[in-house]
Design a protein around this motif. Structure first.
Motif, mmCIF file in Angstrom:
data_model
loop_
_atom_site.group_PDB
_atom_site.id
_atom_site.type_symbol
_atom_site.label_atom_id
_atom_site.label_comp_id
_atom_site.label_asym_id
_atom_site.label_seq_id
_atom_site.Cartn_x
_atom_site.Cartn_y
_atom_site.Cartn_z
ATOM 1 N N SER A 15 -3.145 31.981 -25.611
ATOM 2 C CA SER A 15 -1.975 32.085 -24.720
ATOM 3 C C SER A 15 -2.113 33.182 -23.662
ATOM 4 N N SER A 16 -3.344 33.622 -23.392
ATOM 5 C CA SER A 16 -3.521 34.628 -22.334
ATOM 6 C C SER A 16 -3.467 33.982 -20.958
ATOM 7 N N LYS A 17 -3.640 32.665 -20.908
ATOM 8 C CA LYS A 17 -3.572 31.965 -19.621
ATOM 9 C C LYS A 17 -3.286 30.480 -19.852
ATOM 10 N N GLY A 18 -3.180 29.761 -18.740
ATOM 11 C CA GLY A 18 -3.050 28.306 -18.800
ATOM 12 C C GLY A 18 -1.840 27.812 -19.581
ATOM 13 N N ILE A 19 -2.055 26.703 -20.277
ATOM 14 C CA ILE A 19 -0.962 26.050 -21.002
ATOM 15 C C ILE A 19 -0.368 26.982 -22.059
ATOM 16 N N GLY A 20 -1.236 27.685 -22.778
ATOM 17 C CA GLY A 20 -0.766 28.581 -23.840
ATOM 18 C C GLY A 20 0.159 29.664 -23.289
ATOM 19 N N SER A 38 -5.370 35.729 -27.959
ATOM 20 C CA SER A 38 -6.590 35.260 -27.298
ATOM 21 C C SER A 38 -7.690 36.254 -27.653
ATOM 22 N N ARG A 39 -8.914 35.961 -27.259
ATOM 23 C CA ARG A 39 -9.993 36.901 -27.604
ATOM 24 C C ARG A 39 -9.900 38.154 -26.749
ATOM 25 N N ASN A 40 -9.249 38.059 -25.600
ATOM 26 C CA ASN A 40 -9.189 39.161 -24.643
ATOM 27 C C ASN A 40 -7.812 39.839 -24.726
ATOM 28 N N ALA A 63 -7.911 37.790 -31.178
ATOM 29 C CA ALA A 63 -8.417 37.042 -32.335
ATOM 30 C C ALA A 63 -9.127 35.794 -31.837
ATOM 31 N N ASP A 64 -10.172 35.430 -32.570
ATOM 32 C CA ASP A 64 -10.991 34.258 -32.222
ATOM 33 C C ASP A 64 -10.676 33.147 -33.221
ATOM 34 N N VAL A 65 -10.235 31.994 -32.720
ATOM 35 C CA VAL A 65 -9.823 30.912 -33.631
ATOM 36 C C VAL A 65 -10.990 30.334 -34.435
ATOM 37 N N THR A 66 -12.218 30.635 -34.048
ATOM 38 C CA THR A 66 -13.363 30.111 -34.799
ATOM 39 C C THR A 66 -13.690 30.983 -36.016
ATOM 40 N N ALA A 90 -0.950 25.722 -32.166
ATOM 41 C CA ALA A 90 -2.421 25.787 -32.194
ATOM 42 C C ALA A 90 -2.908 25.190 -30.880
ATOM 43 N N ASN A 91 -3.110 26.058 -29.917
ATOM 44 C CA ASN A 91 -3.345 25.609 -28.534
ATOM 45 C C ASN A 91 -4.731 25.964 -28.007
ATOM 46 N N ALA A 92 -5.360 26.997 -28.560
ATOM 47 C CA ALA A 92 -6.636 27.470 -27.991
ATOM 48 C C ALA A 92 -7.635 26.327 -27.914
ATOM 49 N N THR A 141 -1.975 21.422 -29.496
ATOM 50 C CA THR A 141 -2.236 20.939 -28.138
ATOM 51 C C THR A 141 -3.500 20.101 -28.212
ATOM 52 N N SER A 142 -3.313 18.780 -28.131
ATOM 53 C CA SER A 142 -4.461 17.863 -28.097
ATOM 54 C C SER A 142 -4.716 17.543 -26.635
ATOM 55 N N SER A 143 -4.909 16.287 -26.299
ATOM 56 C CA SER A 143 -5.189 15.867 -24.917
ATOM 57 C C SER A 143 -5.109 14.346 -24.862
ATOM 58 N N HIS A 156 -17.955 15.437 -26.502
ATOM 59 C CA HIS A 156 -17.670 16.399 -27.584
ATOM 60 C C HIS A 156 -16.200 16.826 -27.554
ATOM 61 N N TYR A 157 -15.704 17.067 -26.346
ATOM 62 C CA TYR A 157 -14.297 17.466 -26.182
ATOM 63 C C TYR A 157 -13.364 16.347 -26.672
ATOM 64 N N GLY A 158 -13.664 15.110 -26.244
ATOM 65 C CA GLY A 158 -12.831 13.969 -26.661
ATOM 66 C C GLY A 158 -12.828 13.810 -28.178
ATOM 67 N N SER A 160 -13.234 16.196 -30.335
ATOM 68 C CA SER A 160 -12.446 17.299 -30.925
ATOM 69 C C SER A 160 -10.951 17.034 -30.804
ATOM 70 N N LYS A 161 -10.546 16.466 -29.671
ATOM 71 C CA LYS A 161 -9.115 16.245 -29.431
ATOM 72 C C LYS A 161 -8.586 15.065 -30.253
ATOM 73 N N ALA A 162 -9.432 14.016 -30.406
ATOM 74 C CA ALA A 162 -9.044 12.907 -31.293
ATOM 75 C C ALA A 162 -9.057 13.392 -32.740
ATOM 76 N N PRO A 187 -1.478 16.576 -23.345
ATOM 77 C CA PRO A 187 -1.320 16.738 -21.895
ATOM 78 C C PRO A 187 -2.283 15.838 -21.120
ATOM 79 N N GLY A 188 -1.811 15.435 -19.944
ATOM 80 C CA GLY A 188 -2.726 14.839 -18.967
ATOM 81 C C GLY A 188 -3.396 15.982 -18.236
ATOM 82 N N ASN A 189 -3.597 15.843 -16.939
ATOM 83 C CA ASN A 189 -4.218 16.941 -16.179
ATOM 84 C C ASN A 189 -3.144 17.926 -15.752
ATOM 85 N N ILE A 190 -3.279 19.147 -16.232
ATOM 86 C CA ILE A 190 -2.260 20.168 -16.018
ATOM 87 C C ILE A 190 -2.813 21.244 -15.088
ATOM 88 N N ALA A 191 -1.992 21.672 -14.136
ATOM 89 C CA ALA A 191 -2.434 22.673 -13.156
ATOM 90 C C ALA A 191 -2.586 24.038 -13.822
HETATM 91 P P1 NAP Z 1 -7.423 27.790 -20.363
HETATM 92 O O1 NAP Z 1 -6.552 28.045 -19.181
HETATM 93 O O2 NAP Z 1 -8.897 27.951 -20.242
HETATM 94 O O3 NAP Z 1 -6.897 28.723 -21.535
HETATM 95 C C1 NAP Z 1 -7.531 28.693 -22.786
HETATM 96 C C2 NAP Z 1 -6.940 29.776 -23.657
HETATM 97 O O4 NAP Z 1 -7.576 29.729 -24.924
HETATM 98 C C3 NAP Z 1 -7.164 31.175 -23.096
HETATM 99 O O5 NAP Z 1 -6.066 31.985 -23.412
HETATM 100 C C4 NAP Z 1 -8.408 31.641 -23.844
HETATM 101 O O6 NAP Z 1 -8.435 33.063 -23.877
HETATM 102 C C5 NAP Z 1 -8.144 31.001 -25.219
HETATM 103 N N1 NAP Z 1 -9.335 30.790 -26.033
HETATM 104 C C6 NAP Z 1 -10.464 30.112 -25.733
HETATM 105 N N2 NAP Z 1 -11.308 30.145 -26.773
HETATM 106 C C7 NAP Z 1 -10.705 30.852 -27.749
HETATM 107 C C8 NAP Z 1 -11.059 31.243 -29.063
HETATM 108 N N3 NAP Z 1 -12.261 30.922 -29.590
HETATM 109 N N4 NAP Z 1 -10.186 31.967 -29.791
HETATM 110 C C9 NAP Z 1 -8.988 32.317 -29.279
HETATM 111 N N5 NAP Z 1 -8.585 31.983 -28.059
HETATM 112 C C10 NAP Z 1 -9.433 31.260 -27.304
HETATM 113 O O7 NAP Z 1 -7.184 26.318 -20.919
HETATM 114 P P2 NAP Z 1 -5.928 25.327 -20.807
HETATM 115 O O8 NAP Z 1 -6.232 24.355 -19.756
HETATM 116 O O9 NAP Z 1 -4.672 26.083 -20.768
HETATM 117 O O10 NAP Z 1 -6.067 24.561 -22.205
HETATM 118 C C11 NAP Z 1 -5.275 24.921 -23.329
HETATM 119 C C12 NAP Z 1 -5.277 23.753 -24.288
HETATM 120 O O11 NAP Z 1 -4.759 22.611 -23.609
HETATM 121 C C13 NAP Z 1 -6.651 23.362 -24.798
HETATM 122 O O12 NAP Z 1 -6.561 23.017 -26.157
HETATM 123 C C14 NAP Z 1 -7.014 22.160 -23.953
HETATM 124 O O13 NAP Z 1 -7.878 21.299 -24.613
HETATM 125 C C15 NAP Z 1 -5.650 21.534 -23.757
HETATM 126 N N6 NAP Z 1 -5.555 20.648 -22.584
HETATM 127 C C16 NAP Z 1 -5.608 21.160 -21.316
HETATM 128 C C17 NAP Z 1 -5.474 20.280 -20.236
HETATM 129 C C18 NAP Z 1 -5.449 20.766 -18.805
HETATM 130 O O14 NAP Z 1 -5.332 19.939 -17.911
HETATM 131 N N7 NAP Z 1 -5.531 22.041 -18.516
HETATM 132 C C19 NAP Z 1 -5.329 18.916 -20.452
HETATM 133 C C20 NAP Z 1 -5.308 18.439 -21.762
HETATM 134 C C21 NAP Z 1 -5.409 19.325 -22.821
HETATM 135 P P3 NAP Z 1 -9.781 33.916 -24.170
HETATM 136 O O15 NAP Z 1 -10.878 33.282 -23.372
HETATM 137 O O16 NAP Z 1 -9.420 35.312 -23.754
HETATM 138 O O17 NAP Z 1 -9.994 33.827 -25.647
#
Ligand code: NAP
Length: 258
Positions: A15-20, A38-40, A63-66, A90-92, A141-143, A156-158, A160-162, A187-191
């Motif tokens: 949740s440091s950026k993007g959808i999270g 997030s890791r950062n 924290a690292d989800v892996t 669970a969004n990472a 958060t799947s896709s 590989h991504y597909g 994981s999401k399925a 989500p579809g394609n998210i800005a």
């Molecule tokens: P993003 O902007 O790259 O953000 C990803 C977030 O996950 C960041 O906060 C990142 O922070 C964190 N992260 C990555 N690896 C991690 C790890 N090992 N442990 C903990 N945190 C981790 O991506 P996003 O587009 O928002 O995507 C978020 C989710 O939505 C994903 O599951 C993605 O598959 C899904 N999604 C996105 C879209 C889209 O259009 N954007 C569409 C469908 C689904 P750090 O790097 O600091 O750890």
């Protein structure tokens, strides 16, 4: 309209950026106490500052989800700081592209470890605290990519999401007796910044392929997560909600012609 979820303890991974970030801000605005993971850490803390500035309560955690130990520490911090866990988002996730033939075993493992095993590890770590609440919520958060559609470079991504949805269906059965629901937003394609990095041409083509002619916003996804977290969604479990502006609907490009 909905029962307030003010004061609930929420974890949002990635949740440091993007959808999270959008999900964390949305729950913060709803009066929840949000663990921004997030890791950062500095990046996570920036999101916490935004939540606090808007009148909410938040704490950042690196924290690292892996890593199982990181996920256990994450659950412990939420319990110690917020008195328990009501909602886990669970969004990472990561989406590096690689076509078959060029994709290495390491590429495949990294995506599956983060997106699918990370889901399992975060859910497992939070289970004792979620069970204690008797009304826990798990939102994945799947896709659309994987469960519904395909896209070159993302086999590989597909997968994981399925895989998250396969995980969800059995988890929903196992956790129903504890009052815990498990649902997924697709989500579809998210800005997001990450999507912009795929290039202006990619973004333009994507906008053109969505019936609503725009990319989704992080708030669009956050609102769906908020619904699954509500008391009113207590009887919905094992379900997925596509939030894509109609992106999966056209059967051909011709279907989009005005
Ligand atoms: P993003 O902007 O790259 O953000 C990803 C977030 O996950 C960041 O906060 C990142 O922070 C964190 N992260 C990555 N690896 C991690 C790890 N090992 N442990 C903990 N945190 C981790 O991506 P996003 O587009 O928002 O995507 C978020 C989710 O939505 C994903 O599951 C993605 O598959 C899904 N999604 C996105 C879209 C889209 O259009 N954007 C569409 C469908 C689904 P750090 O790097 O600091 O750890």
């Amino acid at each position: 309209m909905f029962t307030s979820i003010q004061g609930r303890s929420v974890i949002v991974t990635g949740s440091s950026k993007g959808i999270g970030r959008g999900v964390a801000l949305r729950f913060g605005l709803a009066g929840c106490r949000v663990l921004v993971v997030s890791r950062n850490l500095p990046e996570a803390e920036k999101v916490c500052a935004e939540i606090v500035a808007a009148g909410g309560e938040a704490l950042g955690l690196a924290a690292d989800v892996t890593r199982q130990s990181d996920m256990q520490a994450m659950a412990q911090v939420a319990v110690e700081s917020f008195g328990g866990i009501d909602i886990l988002c669970a969004n990472a996730g990561i989406f590096p592209a690689a076509k078959l033939g060029a994709m290495t075993e390491a590429d495949f493992d990294l995506v599956l470890d983060t997106n699918l095993k990370g889901t399992f590890l975060s859910v497992s770590a939070c289970l004792p605290a979620l069970k204690a609440r008797k009304a826990g919520r798990i939102i994945l958060t799947s896709s659309i990519t994987g469960p519904v559609t395909g896209y070159s470079g993302w086999s590989h991504y597909g997968a994981s999401k399925a895989g998250q949805l396969g995980f969800m269906r059995t988890a929903a059965i196992e956790l129903a007796p504890y009052g815990i629901t498990v649902n997924a937003v697709l989500p579809g394609n998210i800005a997001t910044e990450a999507l912009s990095e795929l290039g202006a041409e990619y973004v333009r083509k994507m906008e053109a392929s969505v019936p609503m002619r725009r990319l989704g916003s992080c708030l669009d996804i956050a609102n769906a997560a908020l619904f699954f977290a509500s008391d009113e969604a207590a009887y919905i479990t094992g379900q997925s909600l596509i939030v894509d502006g109609g992106q999966i609907l056209p059967e051909s490009l011709a279907a989009l012609e005005a």
